[in-house]
Design a protein around this motif. Structure first.
Motif, short mmCIF file in Angstrom:
data_model
loop_
_atom_site.label_atom_id
_atom_site.label_comp_id
_atom_site.label_asym_id
_atom_site.label_seq_id
_atom_site.Cartn_x
_atom_site.Cartn_y
_atom_site.Cartn_z
N ARG A 238 2.36 8.77 -3.05
CA ARG A 238 2.94 8.85 -4.39
C ARG A 238 3.08 10.29 -4.86
NH1 ARG A 238 -0.27 5.59 -6.59
NH2 ARG A 238 -1.70 7.20 -7.30
N ASP A 239 2.17 11.15 -4.41
CA ASP A 239 2.25 12.55 -4.82
C ASP A 239 3.48 13.25 -4.26
OD1 ASP A 239 -0.02 12.37 -6.32
OD2 ASP A 239 -1.35 13.31 -4.85
N MET B 254 0.81 -1.21 0.00
CA MET B 254 0.00 0.00 0.00
C MET B 254 0.84 1.26 0.00
SD MET B 254 -1.46 -0.11 3.94
CE MET B 254 -2.10 1.58 3.89
N HIS B 255 2.09 1.19 0.48
CA HIS B 255 2.96 2.36 0.46
C HIS B 255 3.24 2.81 -0.98
CE1 HIS B 255 5.73 -0.92 -0.25
NE2 HIS B 255 6.61 -0.05 -0.70
N ASN B 256 3.16 1.86 -1.90
CA ASN B 256 3.41 2.18 -3.31
C ASN B 256 2.16 2.64 -4.03
OD1 ASN B 256 5.21 2.14 -5.68
ND2 ASN B 256 3.93 0.45 -6.37
N LEU C 35 -0.76 6.24 6.79
CA LEU C 35 0.00 6.10 5.55
C LEU C 35 1.47 6.46 5.77
CD1 LEU C 35 -2.58 7.69 3.09
CD2 LEU C 35 -2.02 5.26 3.31
N GLU C 36 1.72 7.50 6.53
CA GLU C 36 3.09 7.92 6.79
C GLU C 36 3.85 6.90 7.62
OE1 GLU C 36 2.44 11.71 8.56
OE2 GLU C 36 2.16 12.76 6.64
N GLU C 37 3.18 6.23 8.55
CA GLU C 37 3.83 5.21 9.36
C GLU C 37 4.16 3.98 8.51
OE1 GLU C 37 5.42 2.82 12.41
OE2 GLU C 37 5.34 4.97 11.98
N VAL C 38 3.23 3.59 7.64
CA VAL C 38 3.50 2.47 6.73
C VAL C 38 4.67 2.80 5.82
CG1 VAL C 38 2.58 1.14 4.79
CG2 VAL C 38 1.13 1.60 6.77
N ASP C 39 4.71 4.03 5.32
CA ASP C 39 5.79 4.46 4.44
C ASP C 39 7.13 4.45 5.18
OD1 ASP C 39 6.57 5.51 1.82
OD2 ASP C 39 7.00 7.38 2.87
N ARG C 40 7.13 4.94 6.41
CA ARG C 40 8.37 4.96 7.20
C ARG C 40 8.92 3.56 7.41
NH1 ARG C 40 10.16 3.39 11.66
NH2 ARG C 40 8.11 2.58 12.26
#
Length: 246
Positions: A138-139, A130-132, A166-171
């Motif tokens: 993505r923006d 989901m991070h992708n 979303l930011e935690e998953v991305d991190r």
């Protein structure tokens, strides 16, 4: 398999360990994602509103019957054509992301948990990219995908996922990404149940090939065709070679 690395830079292959991502992610975020599940929109089709909007020719009948029926019929027709090409279970949904005044038709995966157990080791793993696919994330990075191919993520009930999640998953995902430069002739075998994988942006030309395969007994069919495309001779050749290694 690397045939030609990026001629003008970039293009490294990325791998990330799902076990480590699961370990490093905030437990409250994990719990919410596990409880609510995840849905990913894989395609957008924006329709010109006047084509199917309520024109008021038959009063409330337009708004209550004709327009919803036209949208349902259109979604079914496109779903019957588009869904088989993705080789996954998809639902055609109008206006899930609120864009185009509700006249955007999105092909959305069914709800899935982002945590899975490895079929062999039985260990819990982060099993979601989901991070992708998140538009919000993505923006914030280079992207040249046209709108029709833009993806988005939702909770299982199609509600929006808060930015802090979303930011935690991305991190947690980014901290476990390992760039893997490849030169011509290099082959990388990846356990798709455990590892997330992708590539960096690149300049110039780049030629890599990817094949998916499994053991016949795992798929319970003769040539492990569940993870191959009919008529793809390269996939079948690799699968048959792997079968001989048993």
């Amino acid at each position: 398999v690397c045939f030609i690395p990026a001629t003008e830079g970039g293009g490294d292959f990325f791998v990330a360990d799902g076990k480590r991502i699961l370990r490093d992610m905030d437990t409250e975020v994990l719990q919410e994602l596990y409880d609510k599940k995840i849905r990913i929109s894989v395609s957008n089709l924006d329709f010109f509103k006047p084509i199917i909007q309520d024109r008021g020719l038959f009063g409330e009948f337009d708004k209550d019957v004709l327009v919803p029926r036209a949208k349902d019929d259109l979604a079914k027709a496109i779903g019957d054509t588009v869904a088989p090409k993705f080789d996954m279970d998809l639902e055609m949904v109008w206006g899930a992301d609120g864009a185009n005044e509700g006249y955007r038709l999105q092909a959305i995966e069914l709800p899935e948990t982002p945590i899975n157990r490895h079929p062999v080791t039985k260990e819990p793993l982060w099993f979601c990219n989901m991070h992708n696919h998140s538009r919000y994330l993505r923006d914030n990075r280079p992207c040249t995908v046209p709108e029709v191919g833009m993806t988005e993520t939702f909770f299982g009930d199609l509600s929006a996922i808060p930015e802090h999640i979303l930011e935690e998953v991305d991190r947690a995902s980014r901290e476990n990404i390992i760039p893997t430069p490849m030169k011509p002739g290099d082959v990388l075998l990846v356990d798709n149940y455990r590892m997330l994988h992708g590539r960096d942006i690149f300049q110039g030309d780049r030629l890599h090939a990817v094949s998916w395969f499994t053991w016949p007994e795992e798929a319970n069919i003769k040539e492990a065709v569940s993870n191959t495309s009919e008529g793809n001779s390269l996939n079948k050749m690799i699968n048959k070679y792997v079968d001989t290694l048993k």
